[in-house]
Design a protein around this motif. Structure first.
Motif, PDB file in Angstrom:
ATOM      1  N   GLY A  11       0.856  -1.176   0.000  1.00 11.14           N
ATOM      2  CA  GLY A  11       0.000   0.000   0.000  1.00 11.14           C
ATOM      3  C   GLY A  11       0.895   1.229   0.000  1.00 11.14           C
ATOM      4  N   TYR A  12       0.280   2.410  -0.049  1.00 13.18           N
ATOM      5  CA  TYR A  12       1.059   3.651  -0.001  1.00 13.18           C
ATOM      6  C   TYR A  12       1.421   3.986   1.444  1.00 13.18           C
ATOM      7  CZ  TYR A  12      -0.075   4.332  -4.882  1.00 13.18           C
ATOM      8  OH  TYR A  12      -0.162   4.174  -6.225  1.00 13.18           O
ATOM      9  N   LEU A  13       2.445   4.783   1.607  1.00 14.56           N
ATOM     10  CA  LEU A  13       2.890   5.155   2.956  1.00 14.56           C
ATOM     11  C   LEU A  13       1.893   6.084   3.627  1.00 14.56           C
ATOM     12  CD1 LEU A  13       6.674   5.979   2.368  1.00 14.56           C
ATOM     13  CD2 LEU A  13       5.639   3.799   3.039  1.00 14.56           C
ATOM     14  N   HIS A  14       1.689   5.879   4.920  1.00 10.71           N
ATOM     15  CA  HIS A  14       0.858   6.800   5.695  1.00 10.71           C
ATOM     16  C   HIS A  14       1.730   7.535   6.707  1.00 10.71           C
ATOM     17  CE1 HIS A  14       1.031   3.793   8.828  1.00 10.71           C
ATOM     18  NE2 HIS A  14       0.314   2.926   8.135  1.00 10.71           N
ATOM     19  N   LEU A  15       1.091   8.340   7.528  1.00  2.14           N
ATOM     20  CA  LEU A  15       1.854   9.175   8.462  1.00  2.14           C
ATOM     21  C   LEU A  15       2.730   8.347   9.410  1.00  2.14           C
ATOM     22  CD1 LEU A  15      -0.883  11.849   9.267  1.00  2.14           C
ATOM     23  CD2 LEU A  15       1.317  12.270   8.119  1.00  2.14           C
ATOM     24  N   GLY A  16       2.224   7.169   9.792  1.00  2.00           N
ATOM     25  CA  GLY A  16       3.016   6.297  10.676  1.00  2.00           C
ATOM     26  C   GLY A  16       4.310   5.853  10.009  1.00  2.00           C
ATOM     27  N   ARG A 262       0.431  10.405  -0.148  1.00  5.89           N
ATOM     28  CA  ARG A 262      -0.073  10.710  -1.483  1.00  5.89           C
ATOM     29  C   ARG A 262      -1.327  11.589  -1.415  1.00  5.89           C
ATOM     30  NH1 ARG A 262       1.692   8.008  -6.246  1.00  5.89           N
ATOM     31  NH2 ARG A 262       3.514   8.193  -4.957  1.00  5.89           N
ATOM     32  N   HIS A 263      -2.232  11.175  -0.572  1.00 11.53           N
ATOM     33  CA  HIS A 263      -3.472  11.927  -0.450  1.00 11.53           C
ATOM     34  C   HIS A 263      -3.193  13.313   0.133  1.00 11.53           C
ATOM     35  CE1 HIS A 263      -7.699  12.799   0.327  1.00 11.53           C
ATOM     36  NE2 HIS A 263      -7.286  13.286   1.481  1.00 11.53           N
ATOM     37  N   LEU A 264      -2.347  13.349   1.141  1.00 15.74           N
ATOM     38  CA  LEU A 264      -2.050  14.640   1.785  1.00 15.74           C
ATOM     39  C   LEU A 264      -1.380  15.588   0.783  1.00 15.74           C
ATOM     40  CD1 LEU A 264      -0.857  13.166   5.184  1.00 15.74           C
ATOM     41  CD2 LEU A 264      -2.887  14.620   4.853  1.00 15.74           C
ATOM     42  N   ARG A 265      -0.480  15.040  -0.013  1.00  9.81           N
ATOM     43  CA  ARG A 265       0.207  15.860  -1.018  1.00  9.81           C
ATOM     44  C   ARG A 265      -0.785  16.350  -2.067  1.00  9.81           C
ATOM     45  NH1 ARG A 265       4.736  12.721  -3.890  1.00  9.81           N
ATOM     46  NH2 ARG A 265       2.997  11.883  -5.073  1.00  9.81           N
ATOM     47  N   ASP A 266      -1.635  15.422  -2.541  1.00  7.70           N
ATOM     48  CA  ASP A 266      -2.610  15.795  -3.573  1.00  7.70           C
ATOM     49  C   ASP A 266      -3.605  16.826  -3.041  1.00  7.70           C
ATOM     50  OD1 ASP A 266      -1.335  14.111  -5.238  1.00  7.70           O
ATOM     51  OD2 ASP A 266      -2.848  12.508  -5.164  1.00  7.70           O
ATOM     52  N   SER A 267      -3.813  16.815  -1.729  1.00  9.31           N
ATOM     53  CA  SER A 267      -4.774  17.798  -1.220  1.00  9.31           C
ATOM     54  C   SER A 267      -4.087  19.083  -0.752  1.00  9.31           C
ATOM     55  CB  SER A 267      -5.674  17.183  -0.148  1.00  9.31           C
ATOM     56  OG  SER A 267      -4.890  16.576   0.838  1.00  9.31           O
ATOM     57  N   GLY A 268      -2.842  19.265  -1.193  1.00 11.58           N
ATOM     58  CA  GLY A 268      -2.216  20.574  -1.030  1.00 11.58           C
ATOM     59  C   GLY A 268      -1.260  20.729   0.138  1.00 11.58           C
ATOM     60  N   HIS A 269      -1.049  19.670   0.910  1.00  8.06           N
ATOM     61  CA  HIS A 269      -0.100  19.784   2.017  1.00  8.06           C
ATOM     62  C   HIS A 269       1.334  19.726   1.499  1.00  8.06           C
ATOM     63  CE1 HIS A 269      -3.732  18.503   4.238  1.00  8.06           C
ATOM     64  NE2 HIS A 269      -3.221  19.269   5.199  1.00  8.06           N
ATOM     65  N   THR A 270       2.205  20.430   2.176  1.00 10.57           N
ATOM     66  CA  THR A 270       3.622  20.374   1.815  1.00 10.57           C
ATOM     67  C   THR A 270       4.284  19.273   2.643  1.00 10.57           C
ATOM     68  OG1 THR A 270       4.281  21.868   3.582  1.00 10.57           O
ATOM     69  CG2 THR A 270       3.675  22.891   1.475  1.00 10.57           C
ATOM     70  N   ILE A 275       5.467  16.462   7.847  1.00  4.72           N
ATOM     71  CA  ILE A 275       6.436  16.175   8.918  1.00  4.72           C
ATOM     72  C   ILE A 275       5.888  16.705  10.248  1.00  4.72           C
ATOM     73  CG2 ILE A 275       8.768  16.694   9.774  1.00  4.72           C
ATOM     74  CD1 ILE A 275       9.659  16.630   6.765  1.00  4.72           C
ATOM     75  N   ARG A 276       5.295  17.883  10.191  1.00  5.62           N
ATOM     76  CA  ARG A 276       4.708  18.449  11.413  1.00  5.62           C
ATOM     77  C   ARG A 276       3.560  17.567  11.923  1.00  5.62           C
ATOM     78  NH1 ARG A 276       1.010  21.790  11.545  1.00  5.62           N
ATOM     79  NH2 ARG A 276       1.299  22.447   9.387  1.00  5.62           N
ATOM     80  N   MET A 277       2.760  17.055  10.996  1.00  8.97           N
ATOM     81  CA  MET A 277       1.631  16.198  11.402  1.00  8.97           C
ATOM     82  C   MET A 277       2.093  14.919  12.089  1.00  8.97           C
ATOM     83  SD  MET A 277      -0.580  16.650   7.953  1.00  8.97           S
ATOM     84  CE  MET A 277      -2.146  15.953   8.256  1.00  8.97           C
ATOM     85  N   THR A 278       3.287  14.434  11.738  1.00 14.26           N
ATOM     86  CA  THR A 278       3.781  13.206  12.394  1.00 14.26           C
ATOM     87  C   THR A 278       4.280  13.507  13.809  1.00 14.26           C
ATOM     88  OG1 THR A 278       6.095  13.445  11.720  1.00 14.26           O
ATOM     89  CG2 THR A 278       4.629  12.266  10.191  1.00 14.26           C
ATOM     90  N   GLY A 279       4.543  14.781  14.082  1.00 11.13           N
ATOM     91  CA  GLY A 279       5.089  15.137  15.396  1.00 11.13           C
ATOM     92  C   GLY A 279       6.584  14.911  15.481  1.00 11.13           C
ATOM     93  N   PHE A 280       7.191  14.554  14.360  1.00  8.89           N
ATOM     94  CA  PHE A 280       8.634  14.271  14.365  1.00  8.89           C
ATOM     95  C   PHE A 280       9.444  15.539  14.602  1.00  8.89           C
ATOM     96  CE2 PHE A 280      12.530  14.531  11.808  1.00  8.89           C
ATOM     97  CZ  PHE A 280      13.274  13.563  12.448  1.00  8.89           C
ATOM     98  N   THR A 281      10.419  15.445  15.496  1.00  7.91           N
ATOM     99  CA  THR A 281      11.364  16.566  15.633  1.00  7.91           C
ATOM    100  C   THR A 281      12.777  16.004  15.498  1.00  7.91           C
ATOM    101  OG1 THR A 281      11.155  16.286  18.010  1.00  7.91           O
ATOM    102  CG2 THR A 281      10.074  18.222  17.063  1.00  7.91           C
ATOM    103  N   PRO A 282      13.575  16.618  14.639  1.00  9.42           N
ATOM    104  CA  PRO A 282      14.924  16.089  14.463  1.00  9.42           C
ATOM    105  C   PRO A 282      15.733  16.230  15.764  1.00  9.42           C
ATOM    106  CG  PRO A 282      14.513  17.989  13.021  1.00  9.42           C
ATOM    107  CD  PRO A 282      13.283  17.771  13.819  1.00  9.42           C
ATOM    108  N   ALA A 283      16.682  15.323  15.921  1.00 11.67           N
ATOM    109  CA  ALA A 283      17.489  15.314  17.143  1.00 11.67           C
ATOM    110  C   ALA A 283      18.385  16.539  17.235  1.00 11.67           C
ATOM    111  CB  ALA A 283      18.307  14.043  17.199  1.00 11.67           C
ATOM    112  N   THR A 284      18.737  17.149  16.100  1.00 13.07           N
ATOM    113  CA  THR A 284      19.599  18.338  16.189  1.00 13.07           C
ATOM    114  C   THR A 284      18.924  19.517  15.494  1.00 13.07           C
ATOM    115  OG1 THR A 284      20.723  17.629  14.183  1.00 13.07           O
ATOM    116  CG2 THR A 284      21.801  17.184  16.274  1.00 13.07           C
TER     117      THR A 284
END
Ligand code: GLU
Length: 284
Positions: A11-16, A262-270, A275-284
């Motif tokens: 399947g396509y990748l999701h936020l997880g 894919r869906h998020l990109r097609d609906s206009g998200h950058t 990355i913000r929606m995943t809550g990910f914060t880089p270590a540095t």
């Protein structure tokens, strides 16, 4: 340090997935290493080439990059056969002809006791029906075309390697408890390997030194550590990251179309939004 992201192209990748890939990439970057991609496509009936292409495209869109060539597990069946030969030479594998139904019936019959039968991370602990078949019976059933899986004789395997530990990214050690799986499947009836065997063989082949993956796969690490010892591979370290959830607290799934990159990109998200929606914060 070498880390990897190992999606199954079903399947396509999701936020997880995006979170898992970002974490693995970040760990490699912060520690001056490399981040590898591997497609876990042993399930040839469920994997699709368009998902392979789509996943690569989505990861690039997120800003990730990885060295070529990308490993595809579907190209690796001879490596898994070699690993099975090593286990067999240690007298640790046996063919199992049981269907799921046979296993359930045996468990139901054996457990007249009120407590429920033990379950392992992959389902019920195998009750051992095929473990003590005679060689002639095995040969006859194989010759007659019955399909079979290969299982690991767990107690003998543990006896051969003794107590093992695995080490997490922060240096903490955990005693491996592979017995929780019982006689683990190392080759499926429909595919001549299993998830557990393929991951261990490929992490060793790719020189992965830090296995970064979701908390849901923590139990698998107990089995993987045992297989590494049996196959004489150097053990990687482990980082089990948290699983991100949707606003209702549920894990994302491949059926969750709205959460696909894919869906998020097609609906206009950058990519930045995602990355913000995943809550990910880089270590540095
Ligand atoms: N292929 C697995 C998945 O899609 C990941 C396996 C691993 O990281 O060991 O969840």
């Amino acid at each position: 340090m070498i880390t990897r992201f190992a999606p199954s192209p079903t399947g396509y990748l999701h936020l997880g997935h995006a979170y898992a890939a970002l974490v693995a990439d970040d760990l490699a970057r912060v520690n001056g290493g490399s981040f590898l991609l591997r497609f876990e496509d042993i399930d040839t009936g469920r994997c699709r080439p368009e998902f392979v292409d789509g996943i690569e495209e989505d990861l690039r869109w997120l800003g990730l990059d990885w060295p070529q060539p990308v490993m595809h597990q579907s190209d690796r069946f001879s490596a898994y056969a070699d690993a099975l030969d090593v286990l067999d030479a240690r007298s640790l594998v046996y063919p199992c002809f049981c269907t799921r139904k046979d296993i359930q019936a045996e468990i139901a019959q054996a457990s007249s006791a009120p407590h429920s039968p033990p379950a392992g991370p992959d389902g019920p602990i195998y009750p051992g029906l095929c473990r003590n078949l005679s060689d002639p019976e095995r040969e006859q059933r194989i010759a007659s075309g019955e399909t079979y899986a290969l299982r690991l004789k767990m107690d003998d395997a543990i006896r051969q390697v003794g107590e093992l530990t695995w080490t997490s990214h922060d240096g903490q050690t955990t005693t491996a408890a592979p017995h929780i799986f019982g006689d683990l499947v190392v080759a499926r009836k429909d595919v001549p390997t299993s998830y557990h065997l393929a991951v261990v063989v490929d992490d060793a082949e790719q020189g992965v030194t830090l296995v970064s993956r979701g908390e849901d796969l923590r139990p698998a690490t107990h089995a993987h550590r045992l297989l590494q010892a049996l196959l004489d591979y150097p053990p990687p370290r482990y980082f089990h990251h948290k699983l991100i959830t949707d606003p209702d607290g549920k894990k994302f799934s491949k059926r969750d179309q709205a959460a696909t990159l894919r869906h998020l990109r097609d609906s206009g998200h950058t990519a930045h939004d995602v990355i913000r929606m995943t809550g990910f914060t880089p270590a540095t």
